[in-house]
Design an enzyme around this catalytic site. Structure first.
Site, PDB file in Angstrom:
ATOM      1  N   HIS A 122      -0.534  16.637  24.240  1.00 22.74           N
ATOM      2  CA  HIS A 122       0.224  16.223  25.422  1.00 22.74           C
ATOM      3  C   HIS A 122       1.566  15.588  25.065  1.00 22.74           C
ATOM      4  O   HIS A 122       2.302  15.142  25.938  1.00 22.74           O
ATOM      5  CB  HIS A 122      -0.635  15.230  26.230  1.00 22.74           C
ATOM      6  N   LYS A 124       5.506  14.987  23.950  1.00 27.03           N
ATOM      7  CA  LYS A 124       6.808  15.606  24.191  1.00 27.03           C
ATOM      8  C   LYS A 124       7.795  14.990  23.207  1.00 27.03           C
ATOM      9  O   LYS A 124       8.270  13.869  23.408  1.00 27.03           O
ATOM     10  CB  LYS A 124       7.302  15.387  25.615  1.00 27.03           C
ATOM     11  N   ASP A 129      17.750  17.762  13.118  1.00 21.34           N
ATOM     12  CA  ASP A 129      18.406  17.425  11.854  1.00 21.34           C
ATOM     13  C   ASP A 129      17.989  16.066  11.300  1.00 21.34           C
ATOM     14  O   ASP A 129      18.768  15.440  10.561  1.00 21.34           O
ATOM     15  CB  ASP A 129      19.933  17.443  12.018  1.00 21.34           C
ATOM     16  N   HIS A 312       5.990  11.260  37.782  1.00 23.62           N
ATOM     17  CA  HIS A 312       5.377  11.693  36.534  1.00 23.62           C
ATOM     18  C   HIS A 312       5.627  10.682  35.409  1.00 23.62           C
ATOM     19  O   HIS A 312       5.371  10.950  34.241  1.00 23.62           O
ATOM     20  CB  HIS A 312       5.948  13.071  36.152  1.00 23.62           C
ATOM     21  N   LYS A 314       5.704   7.540  32.731  1.00 29.90           N
ATOM     22  CA  LYS A 314       4.756   6.827  31.858  1.00 29.90           C
ATOM     23  C   LYS A 314       5.552   5.753  31.125  1.00 29.90           C
ATOM     24  O   LYS A 314       5.779   5.823  29.914  1.00 29.90           O
ATOM     25  CB  LYS A 314       4.108   7.777  30.850  1.00 29.90           C
ATOM     26  N   ASP A 319       8.465  -9.003  30.509  1.00 27.67           N
ATOM     27  CA  ASP A 319       9.469 -10.039  30.299  1.00 27.67           C
ATOM     28  C   ASP A 319      10.858  -9.422  30.136  1.00 27.67           C
ATOM     29  O   ASP A 319      11.215  -8.538  30.909  1.00 27.67           O
ATOM     30  CB  ASP A 319       9.074 -10.930  29.123  1.00 27.67           C
TER      31      ASP A 319
END
Length: 413
Positions: A122, A124, A129, A312, A314, A319
């Site tokens: 899952h 991404k 380089d 979508h 996450k 603080d």
């Protein structure tokens, strides 16, 4: 201040000297990634859960093929469940250009249903380089763009420059290893060496000039040695919070301990805010999250539902310094089954930037109060009892599900 007091976090190495740029939605993310790929001189590594043959996927396809044709080493790893329908022509053109395309745990559908749902790749991640990296929750699909319409997803990623990129590169390079035997060994023992181990003995990555002031840690989860690292970072941050906790998460059904940490923080006076989906792309997501609302509201947690379109995200912050962006939801799949990657950032400037974006999103949210919830009933009492114990024990029993070594299969020539 960093807090690594939780058991196991003492090994984490925070890499100083990085620049972290927040990217919101595909409008900011895709142009930066495509431009980085166009400038690539040596190597491009891409991991993504979803790759579709739409206007975004075909643009990535063109960029990767062009880079490979000019001699850049290009590796692309997609998930077999998330990206099941790539056409032969799409794959063969990449192979002809020299792109090494692999599929994590490819599966076959039966009567149109994909059965390889559990233990997905899952993550991404994009690394170019060994100089810049992208980590977040944004897939390569057109529904990450606002012009997709009412079902366009609200999401975030980060671009990273500085010493942390070397560690992300090392992790991603192992994951898309060209040697099939090495890839399978990595799936069994998580040989994609965890960033914590890669840095032990050195203190920080070497060979990269400072690019900014942010300290960054790459935190991953697998099904073998690092099963709860991301959750533990969340829990340490919540327990350490003194002023605020803001969590924006698409699929919210976390474990009992994390729920209790949130409740305890709210009870000691911390402003704890949850931003969840009000218009989910998967309806059961809202039903599951709402089972927890009474429990959280009674402790003083503020809950907001984002209603403009599917969320979508996450991301989270506490603080004025700690933040995280990545691929991991706070649900059983991400916390106990999927392969995930988050970056945790200690930097007041990045914390402010993320806070401003979440405040803007919060203006399009509905605050949930007691009047918005179902009235108490015998059925709700039974349901709450079941949910409570499910949350309390699922980390233990879910580990009994099959932990096969997923195949990393080359496609094309």
């Amino acid at each position: 201040m960093k807090n690594t007091s939780a058991r196991g976090l003492a090994r984490a190495r925070w890499v100083p000297g990085n620049r972290v740029s927040l990217l919101e939605n595909g409008e900011e993310f895709f142009p930066r990634v495509f431009e980085a790929v166009r400038r690539a001189q040596r190597e491009v590594l891409v991991e993504t859960f979803i790759l579709y043959e739409d206007k975004v996927g075909t643009q990535l396809h063109a960029c990767l093929c062009e880079a490979a044709r000019r001699g850049v080493r290009v590796d692309l790893l997609v998930d077999g469940f998330g990206s099941p329908d790539l056409s032969d022509a799409f794959v063969e053109e990449m192979a002809s250009a020299g792109v090494r395309l692999r599929v994590f745990d490819p599966g076959h559908s039966i009567l149109g249903q994909r059965l390889n749902l559990l233990r997905r790749m899952h993550r991404k991640i994009v690394v170019v380089d060994d100089a810049c990296a992208f980590v977040g929750g944004i897939n390569f699909s057109a529904d990450q763009l606002l012009d997709f319409g009412a079902t366009a997803k609200q999401d975030y990623a980060v671009e990273l420059n500085g010493p942390i990129v070397q560690l992300i590169h090392r992790f991603a390079a192992r994951a898309v290893a060209a040697d099939k035997k090495k890839a399978q060994q990595g799936a069994r023992s998580h040989r994609p060496a965890p960033p914590e181990r890669q840095q032990e003995g050195s203190g920080h990555a070497t060979g990269h000039a400072r690019a900014g002031e942010a300290e960054v840690c790459l935190v991953t989860r697998d099904n073998w040695r690092h099963t709860n690292d991301i959750e533990r970072h969340y829990r340490v941050a919540i327990r350490s919070a003194r002023q605020r906790v803001v969590i924006a998460n698409a699929y919210f059904f976390p474990g009992y301990r994390l729920i209790q940490d949130m409740r305890n923080a709210a009870r000691r006076g911390v402003d704890v805010r949850l931003i969840l989906q009000g218009e989910p792309d998967i309806p059961i997501v809202r039903v599951a999250a709402r089972m927890l609302y009474h429990h959280l509201l009674l402790a003083g947690v503020s809950i907001f539902e984002y209603c403009e379109r599917p969320m979508h995200a996450k991301v989270a912050l506490t603080d004025d310094c700690w933040s995280t962006v990545g691929s991991s939801n706070l649900d059983p799949l991400s916390l106990a089954l999927n392969l995930e990657a988050n970056v945790v950032v200690h930097d007041p400037a990045f914390n402010r930037a993320l806070s401003e974006r979440l405040e803007h999103m919060n203006r399009n949210c509905k605050r949930i109060g007691a009047a918005d919830l179902d009235k108490w009933s015998s059925w709700r009492l039974v349901r709450s009892f079941v949910v409570f114990h499910l949350l309390r024990w699922y980390p233990s029993w879910i580990a009994w599900l099959p932990r096969h070594a997923p195949r990393v299969t080359p496609l094309g020539r």
